[in-house]
Design a protein around this motif. Sequence first.
Motif, PDB file in Angstrom:
ATOM      1  N   GLN A   1      -7.582  12.514  22.178  1.00  0.00           N
ATOM      2  CA  GLN A   1      -7.956  12.384  23.593  1.00  0.00           C
ATOM      3  C   GLN A   1      -6.699  12.363  24.464  1.00  0.00           C
ATOM      4  O   GLN A   1      -6.540  11.527  25.344  1.00  0.00           O
TER       5      GLN A   1
ATOM      6  N   ASN B   1     -16.724  14.261  20.288  1.00  0.00           N
ATOM      7  CA  ASN B   1     -16.190  13.702  21.531  1.00  0.00           C
ATOM      8  C   ASN B   1     -16.770  14.305  22.805  1.00  0.00           C
ATOM      9  O   ASN B   1     -16.500  13.799  23.891  1.00  0.00           O
TER      10      ASN B   1
ATOM     11  N   TRP C   1     -16.276  10.845  25.198  1.00  0.00           N
ATOM     12  CA  TRP C   1     -15.061  10.917  26.002  1.00  0.00           C
ATOM     13  C   TRP C   1     -15.071  12.086  26.985  1.00  0.00           C
ATOM     14  O   TRP C   1     -14.804  11.910  28.177  1.00  0.00           O
TER      15      TRP C   1
END
Length: 158
Positions: A102, A28, A32
Motif C-alpha cells: 500500500q 486490497n 484499501w
Amino acid sequence: MQKIVRIVTVIAACLAVGYLSSIVTRENIPTWYAIIKKPSFNPPDWIFAPVWTLLYIMMGYAAGRIWNRVDEDRDKVKSAFIYFLVQLLLNALWSFLFFGLQNPMLAFFEILLLWAMIYETYCQFRKIDTVAAYLLLPYLAWVSFATLLTGSIWYLNP
C-alpha cells in the motif's frame, strides 16, 4: 509445432505472472483501494482485468515470436529475452508495492523503471521482429497511463 509451443508457453507464463500478482491486488481493492483518493480520470475497477489479460496475451505472443527467431540470431534473442523477463518481473513487483505494501510512492518510482524496461524491450524486439515490437506498444501506452495514475494517487494520498 515447436513455434506454436514456444508462443503458448510464453503467453501462459505471462498470464501466470498476471494471475499471481492479481492475488494481492484483488485482496486490497475492496478495502484499501476503495477508500484512498483517486483522480477523476481513474477508470472503473472492472476494466483492469480484461485490459491486463489482453496485454499479457499480446506481450506473450510478441515474446514467443522473438523466441522463434533464436536460430537466426541467438545473441540478439537472448538479450531481448533478458529485457523481457526483467520487465515482466517489474510488472509483477508493482502490484506488490502498490497493493501489497500500500505504498504508491514506492510503486511510482518502480513503475518509472518498469516503463524504461518496457521501452528497452520494445527497442530490442524491434531489432529482431517489428511485429513483435509493435505488439508491445499498447502495453507501453497502458503503463504510461498507469504511471500517471500511480503518481496522481501518490500525490492525492501523501
